[in-house]
Design a protein around this motif. Structure first.
Motif, PDB file in Angstrom:
ATOM      1  N   ASP A 150     -43.924  52.489  -1.962  1.00 57.18           N
ATOM      2  CA  ASP A 150     -43.952  51.098  -1.520  1.00 57.18           C
ATOM      3  C   ASP A 150     -42.809  50.793  -0.560  1.00 57.18           C
ATOM      4  O   ASP A 150     -43.004  50.080   0.431  1.00 57.18           O
ATOM      5  CB  ASP A 150     -43.840  50.155  -2.729  1.00 57.18           C
ATOM      6  CG  ASP A 150     -44.987  50.322  -3.698  1.00 57.18           C
ATOM      7  OD1 ASP A 150     -46.129  50.102  -3.284  1.00 57.18           O
ATOM      8  OD2 ASP A 150     -44.735  50.678  -4.866  1.00 57.18           O
ATOM      9  N   HIS A 278     -40.971  49.057   4.624  1.00 56.30           N
ATOM     10  CA  HIS A 278     -42.214  48.931   3.868  1.00 56.30           C
ATOM     11  C   HIS A 278     -43.378  48.924   4.843  1.00 56.30           C
ATOM     12  O   HIS A 278     -43.194  48.758   6.058  1.00 56.30           O
ATOM     13  CB  HIS A 278     -42.223  47.649   3.024  1.00 56.30           C
ATOM     14  CG  HIS A 278     -42.025  46.394   3.828  1.00 56.30           C
ATOM     15  ND1 HIS A 278     -43.076  45.661   4.331  1.00 56.30           N
ATOM     16  CD2 HIS A 278     -40.895  45.764   4.233  1.00 56.30           C
ATOM     17  CE1 HIS A 278     -42.602  44.625   4.992  1.00 56.30           C
ATOM     18  NE2 HIS A 278     -41.292  44.660   4.967  1.00 56.30           N
ATOM     19  N   GLY A 282     -48.655  45.559   4.078  1.00 65.18           N
ATOM     20  CA  GLY A 282     -48.664  45.508   2.625  1.00 65.18           C
ATOM     21  C   GLY A 282     -48.824  46.900   2.050  1.00 65.18           C
ATOM     22  O   GLY A 282     -49.457  47.771   2.646  1.00 65.18           O
ATOM     23  N   TYR A 287     -52.247  44.375   0.594  1.00 64.57           N
ATOM     24  CA  TYR A 287     -51.793  43.514  -0.500  1.00 64.57           C
ATOM     25  C   TYR A 287     -50.508  44.103  -1.071  1.00 64.57           C
ATOM     26  O   TYR A 287     -50.436  45.301  -1.352  1.00 64.57           O
ATOM     27  CB  TYR A 287     -52.874  43.439  -1.578  1.00 64.57           C
ATOM     28  CG  TYR A 287     -52.419  42.820  -2.874  1.00 64.57           C
ATOM     29  CD1 TYR A 287     -52.230  41.450  -2.976  1.00 64.57           C
ATOM     30  CD2 TYR A 287     -52.190  43.609  -4.005  1.00 64.57           C
ATOM     31  CE1 TYR A 287     -51.821  40.880  -4.171  1.00 64.57           C
ATOM     32  CE2 TYR A 287     -51.789  43.046  -5.197  1.00 64.57           C
ATOM     33  CZ  TYR A 287     -51.604  41.678  -5.274  1.00 64.57           C
ATOM     34  OH  TYR A 287     -51.194  41.111  -6.461  1.00 64.57           O
ATOM     35  N   THR A 288     -49.483  43.282  -1.220  1.00 70.59           N
ATOM     36  CA  THR A 288     -48.231  43.743  -1.816  1.00 70.59           C
ATOM     37  C   THR A 288     -48.157  43.255  -3.253  1.00 70.59           C
ATOM     38  O   THR A 288     -48.126  42.045  -3.497  1.00 70.59           O
ATOM     39  CB  THR A 288     -47.017  43.214  -1.028  1.00 70.59           C
ATOM     40  OG1 THR A 288     -47.075  43.713   0.310  1.00 70.59           O
ATOM     41  CG2 THR A 288     -45.715  43.669  -1.674  1.00 70.59           C
ATOM     42  N   PRO A 290     -46.871  41.918  -6.763  1.00 70.80           N
ATOM     43  CA  PRO A 290     -45.721  41.035  -7.000  1.00 70.80           C
ATOM     44  C   PRO A 290     -44.436  41.768  -7.392  1.00 70.80           C
ATOM     45  O   PRO A 290     -43.357  41.371  -6.973  1.00 70.80           O
ATOM     46  CB  PRO A 290     -46.209  40.138  -8.136  1.00 70.80           C
ATOM     47  CG  PRO A 290     -47.684  40.101  -7.976  1.00 70.80           C
ATOM     48  CD  PRO A 290     -48.063  41.470  -7.495  1.00 70.80           C
ATOM     49  N   ALA A 293     -42.922  43.020  -4.211  1.00 73.84           N
ATOM     50  CA  ALA A 293     -42.367  41.907  -3.431  1.00 73.84           C
ATOM     51  C   ALA A 293     -41.077  41.386  -4.054  1.00 73.84           C
ATOM     52  O   ALA A 293     -40.111  41.066  -3.346  1.00 73.84           O
ATOM     53  CB  ALA A 293     -43.395  40.777  -3.331  1.00 73.84           C
ATOM     54  N   THR A 294     -41.021  41.326  -5.376  1.00 70.48           N
ATOM     55  CA  THR A 294     -39.826  40.834  -6.060  1.00 70.48           C
ATOM     56  C   THR A 294     -38.656  41.791  -5.873  1.00 70.48           C
ATOM     57  O   THR A 294     -37.514  41.370  -5.628  1.00 70.48           O
ATOM     58  CB  THR A 294     -40.115  40.640  -7.562  1.00 70.48           C
ATOM     59  OG1 THR A 294     -41.205  39.740  -7.715  1.00 70.48           O
ATOM     60  CG2 THR A 294     -38.901  40.071  -8.287  1.00 70.48           C
ATOM     61  N   LEU A 296     -38.328  43.963  -3.391  1.00 66.70           N
ATOM     62  CA  LEU A 296     -37.965  43.913  -1.972  1.00 66.70           C
ATOM     63  C   LEU A 296     -37.033  42.736  -1.706  1.00 66.70           C
ATOM     64  O   LEU A 296     -36.031  42.870  -0.986  1.00 66.70           O
ATOM     65  CB  LEU A 296     -39.228  43.802  -1.115  1.00 66.70           C
ATOM     66  CG  LEU A 296     -39.039  43.635   0.397  1.00 66.70           C
ATOM     67  CD1 LEU A 296     -38.249  44.781   0.988  1.00 66.70           C
ATOM     68  CD2 LEU A 296     -40.401  43.509   1.088  1.00 66.70           C
ATOM     69  N   ASP A 297     -37.338  41.591  -2.269  1.00 63.01           N
ATOM     70  CA  ASP A 297     -36.469  40.429  -2.119  1.00 63.01           C
ATOM     71  C   ASP A 297     -35.094  40.698  -2.723  1.00 63.01           C
ATOM     72  O   ASP A 297     -34.061  40.321  -2.145  1.00 63.01           O
ATOM     73  CB  ASP A 297     -37.114  39.213  -2.783  1.00 63.01           C
ATOM     74  CG  ASP A 297     -36.243  37.970  -2.684  1.00 63.01           C
ATOM     75  OD1 ASP A 297     -36.053  37.471  -1.558  1.00 63.01           O
ATOM     76  OD2 ASP A 297     -35.748  37.500  -3.734  1.00 63.01           O
TER      77      ASP A 297
END
Length: 312
Positions: A150, A278, A282, A287-288, A290, A293-294, A296-297
């Motif tokens: 990912d 990444h 996505g 589609y990424t 969650p 995405a969390t 990555l943030d």
């Protein structure tokens, strides 16, 4: 994605398993249909078709209700396990608290940076699991581009349109020389032409620093004479200190390795950006998940603080 949506996906993937489980739970066709949100005739036809397709009698009538036959009861535990496994799988791609993140990273980031990022993240998200791969720059980018991971923590950052990236930190690249080198006391920027006749300790092809070094030497119209190609930055530093040659390496945050001197380069583009990469569209086919995405943030927020202190 809401839990209701995850449940909808699960139902679409295995509608007949849900039907069989609902009939076992309610022992009544109408109540089972209501629990599944479908008309009773639709459920009856689906079960009849299931028995016809499999050649097995799974459900039998008992007065005004129904029950599973012995065959159905033998099958039921496997149905329930399949539904539970499927629900967990759907959770991995829909739930930020229980997903899986595939992370590839440079060997130099595996000593302190990656453990620090994971430790802080897992305190808040203990249910998220990680698949980790430590590998050189070129392999890391290829893995993300092909969907094998990912995210990548790597350097330099790619120009591949399939990949997107965020810079977390930028290191200066230095000319690293032995402490008794003729230029060691220089208080100025050094042009690579001044060491054109010397042997170089380089990283092996496919490493990010080697890619950057090749760009710098190309701009200087220099073809280095290679004394040794190292697997990692630490080895290259040590061999420079041993007098094997000079090298172009990232500035060491804790100061030059004993036995070496780091000199500023005249090339203004002699820098090493470190960042997170990444797939542009996505990581999950557009589609990424969650959990990805969390994380990555988390990396974007905490990486700029951690990497300057821990990368060396």
């Amino acid at each position: 994605m809401e839990p209701e949506d995850a449940d909808r996906i699960t139902r679409l993937l295995a509608p007949r398993l849900h039907m069989l489980a609902a009939l076992a739970r309610t022992e009544h066709v109408t109540r089972a249909a209501e629990s599944l949100g479908m008309p009773q005739p639709t459920l009856s036809r689906a079960i009849a078709r299931l028995q016809e397709d499999t050649g097995l009698t799974l459900v039998e009538r008992t007065g005004r209700g129904v029950r599973l036959t012995r065959t159905g009861r033998l099958l039921l535990p496997h149905v329930e396990r399949a539904l539970a496994d499927l629900a967990r799988g759907v959770g991995e791609i829909t739930d930020a608290g229980q997903g899986r993140v595939g992370l590839t990273f440079l060997p130099t980031l595996g000593v302190e940076v990656v453990p620090a990022l994971l430790r802080d993240f897992r305190r808040a998200h203990p249910g998220v699991r990680f698949t980790l791969v430590q590998e050189p720059w070129a392999d890391s980018l290829h893995r993300v581009a092909e969907g094998g991971a990912d995210l990548a923590l790597t350097s330099p950052l790619p120009a591949d349109p399939r990949l997107a990236s965020t810079v977390l930190h930028t290191q200066a690249l230095r000319l690293v020389v032995p402490e008794h080198h003729r230029l060691a006391a220089a208080d100025r920027e050094i042009a690579l032409a001044e060491v054109a006749a010397e042997e170089f300790v380089l990283l092996k092809p496919g490493r990010g620093v080697r890619h950057l070094t090749d760009l710098i030497t190309d701009r200087a119209a220099l073809t280095p004479e290679v004394a040794f190609e190292a697997d990692d930055i630490a080895t290259a530093r040590g061999l420079v200190g041993a007098g094997l040659g000079v090298s172009v390496l990232p500035a060491r945050p804790r100061g030059p390795l004993p036995g070496t001197v780091e000199l500023a380069l005249a090339d203004p583009d002699a820098v090493r950006p470190i960042g997170v990469v990444h797939a542009a569209g996505g990581s999950g086919g557009g589609y990424t998940p969650p959990a990805v995405a969390t994380f990555l943030d988390h990396v974007r927020r905490h990486g700029p603080r951690l990497i300057p202190d821990l990368t060396g």
